[in-house]
Design a protein around this motif. Structure first.
Motif, PDB file in Angstrom:
ATOM      1  N   ALA A  18      84.594  64.504  22.796  1.00 23.94           N
ATOM      2  CA  ALA A  18      85.221  64.978  24.040  1.00 23.94           C
ATOM      3  C   ALA A  18      86.741  65.069  23.923  1.00 23.94           C
ATOM      4  CB  ALA A  18      84.853  64.043  25.187  1.00 23.94           C
ATOM      5  N   ALA A  19      87.293  64.797  22.747  1.00 24.44           N
ATOM      6  CA  ALA A  19      88.747  64.749  22.572  1.00 24.44           C
ATOM      7  C   ALA A  19      89.401  66.095  22.864  1.00 24.44           C
ATOM      8  CB  ALA A  19      89.082  64.308  21.157  1.00 24.44           C
ATOM      9  N   ARG A  41      89.819  63.050  28.748  1.00 20.40           N
ATOM     10  CA  ARG A  41      90.092  63.133  30.181  1.00 20.40           C
ATOM     11  C   ARG A  41      89.428  61.962  30.896  1.00 20.40           C
ATOM     12  NH1 ARG A  41      87.772  65.324  34.742  1.00 20.40           N
ATOM     13  NH2 ARG A  41      85.871  65.790  33.556  1.00 20.40           N
ATOM     14  N   MET A  42      90.100  61.399  31.896  1.00 20.74           N
ATOM     15  CA  MET A  42      89.601  60.196  32.563  1.00 20.74           C
ATOM     16  C   MET A  42      88.224  60.401  33.190  1.00 20.74           C
ATOM     17  SD  MET A  42      91.561  57.641  32.035  1.00 20.74           S
ATOM     18  CE  MET A  42      91.682  58.363  30.381  1.00 20.74           C
ATOM     19  N   LEU A  48      81.099  58.911  30.477  1.00 22.72           N
ATOM     20  CA  LEU A  48      80.558  58.358  29.242  1.00 22.72           C
ATOM     21  C   LEU A  48      80.363  56.851  29.361  1.00 22.72           C
ATOM     22  CD1 LEU A  48      82.633  60.369  26.601  1.00 22.72           C
ATOM     23  CD2 LEU A  48      80.241  60.736  27.264  1.00 22.72           C
ATOM     24  N   ALA A  49      81.326  56.168  29.984  1.00 16.35           N
ATOM     25  CA  ALA A  49      81.216  54.713  30.158  1.00 16.35           C
ATOM     26  C   ALA A  49      80.009  54.359  31.017  1.00 16.35           C
ATOM     27  CB  ALA A  49      82.495  54.164  30.772  1.00 16.35           C
ATOM     28  N   LYS A  50      79.715  55.178  32.004  1.00 18.24           N
ATOM     29  CA  LYS A  50      78.558  54.910  32.869  1.00 18.24           C
ATOM     30  C   LYS A  50      77.271  54.908  32.057  1.00 18.24           C
ATOM     31  CE  LYS A  50      76.926  55.955  37.496  1.00 18.24           C
ATOM     32  NZ  LYS A  50      77.154  56.795  38.704  1.00 18.24           N
ATOM     33  N   ARG A  51      77.205  55.753  31.040  1.00 13.88           N
ATOM     34  CA  ARG A  51      76.022  55.798  30.169  1.00 13.88           C
ATOM     35  C   ARG A  51      75.970  54.595  29.240  1.00 13.88           C
ATOM     36  NH1 ARG A  51      76.606  61.452  27.382  1.00 13.88           N
ATOM     37  NH2 ARG A  51      74.804  60.666  26.207  1.00 13.88           N
ATOM     38  N   ALA A  52      77.044  53.819  29.191  1.00 15.34           N
ATOM     39  CA  ALA A  52      77.103  52.624  28.329  1.00 15.34           C
ATOM     40  C   ALA A  52      76.947  51.335  29.130  1.00 15.34           C
ATOM     41  CB  ALA A  52      78.426  52.606  27.567  1.00 15.34           C
TER      42      ALA A  52
END
Length: 202
Positions: A18-19, A41-42, A48-52
Motif C-alpha cells: 500500500a506504500a 495513508r492513515m 489493515l490494522a483492523k484485519r490484524a
C-alpha cells in the motif's frame, strides 16, 4: 470481507503493497530522521490494522518491535480495536499493561492519540487499572509518556462523571508548564474537551 492477517509478516507485506511515495513524504515530516517509513495513508493503515486485530501475541510483539513507523502504529491500532470489544475488566487491564509495557515503541504523538483513551483511559475509568499510573506517566522524563498521561483521560470526558473530568484537569494542571510542544498541545486539547462538556452540562 478481506481475510484476517495471522502473522506480522502478512501485515508488513500489506503495508508495503500500500506504500505511496507522497504519503512517505508527509509522514517523514513528523518522525525522527533515522526512523524508517513505509509511506501508507492513515485510512489504509487503519483498515489493515483492523484485519490484524486477532494476531497472536508473538506476532503482535513483532509489530511492536519493528523498526519502521507504520508496523508499530498498526500494533497500537490493534490494541485500540481490541479495546472496542466487550471485554472483562481483566482483559482491559491486560490491554493497558501491554500499552504501558510497550510504550518504548511509541515514537510519535499519533500512536498515543490512537490508543491511549480506550486502551488506558477506559480501564482506569472502570477501575480495572489504578489511576495513579497517570500521575506516574505525567512525571516521566519522556514527553510521549506525559502525552499519554493527559490523552488517556479524554475517555473520562466522554464517559466519566464530573469528578472524573476533574481528575483529568488535575493532570492537565500538573503539566501546565510543560515545555514540550506535544505535551502542551495535548493539555490544550484535554482542557478544550473538558470545557465543552462543562458548558453543555450547564
Amino acid at each position: 470481507m478481506r481475510p484476517a492477517f495471522s502473522t506480522a509478516v502478512d501485515v508488513e507485506q500489506a503495508l508495503r503493497e500500500a506504500a505511496d511515495p507522497r504519503e512517505k513524504a508527509k509522514i517523514r515530516g513528523r518522525v525522527a530522521d533515522d526512523e524508517p517509513v513505509i509511506g501508507v495513508r492513515m485510512g489504509t493503515l487503519f483498515d489493515l490494522a483492523k484485519r490484524a486485530t486477532d494476531l497472536p501475541g508473538a506476532e503482535l510483539d513483532a509489530l511492536f518491535e519493528h523498526p519502521a513507523y507504520e508496523p508499530r502504529l498498526a500494533a497500537f491500532c490493534v490494541l485500540d480495536f481490541r479495546a472496542r470489544r466487550k471485554l472483562s475488566d481483566d482483559e482491559r487491564a491486560g490491554l493497558a499493561r501491554t500499552y504501558l509495557d510497550r510504550h518504548d515503541a511509541i515514537s510519535t504523538w499519533d500512536m498515543v492519540d490512537r490508543a491511549a483513551p480506550r486502551v488506558l483511559g477506559m480501564p482506569i475509568l472502570a477501575g480495572a487499572v489504578d489511576g495513579g499510573v497517570l500521575d506516574d506517566l505525567a512525571r516521566s522524563a519522556d514527553p510521549l509518556r506525559r502525552r499519554s498521561a493527559i490523552t488517556a483521560p479524554l475517555w473520562f470526558v466522554k464517559k466519566g462523571s464530573d469528578a472524573d473530568v476533574e481528575r483529568g484537569l488535575a493532570i492537565a494542571d500538573s503539566l501546565a508548564e510543560d515545555t514540550h510542544p506535544r505535551v502542551r498541545s495535548a493539555v490544550k486539547i484535554y482542557r478544550a474537551h473538558a470545557a465543552k462538556r462543562q458548558a453543555n452540562a450547564g
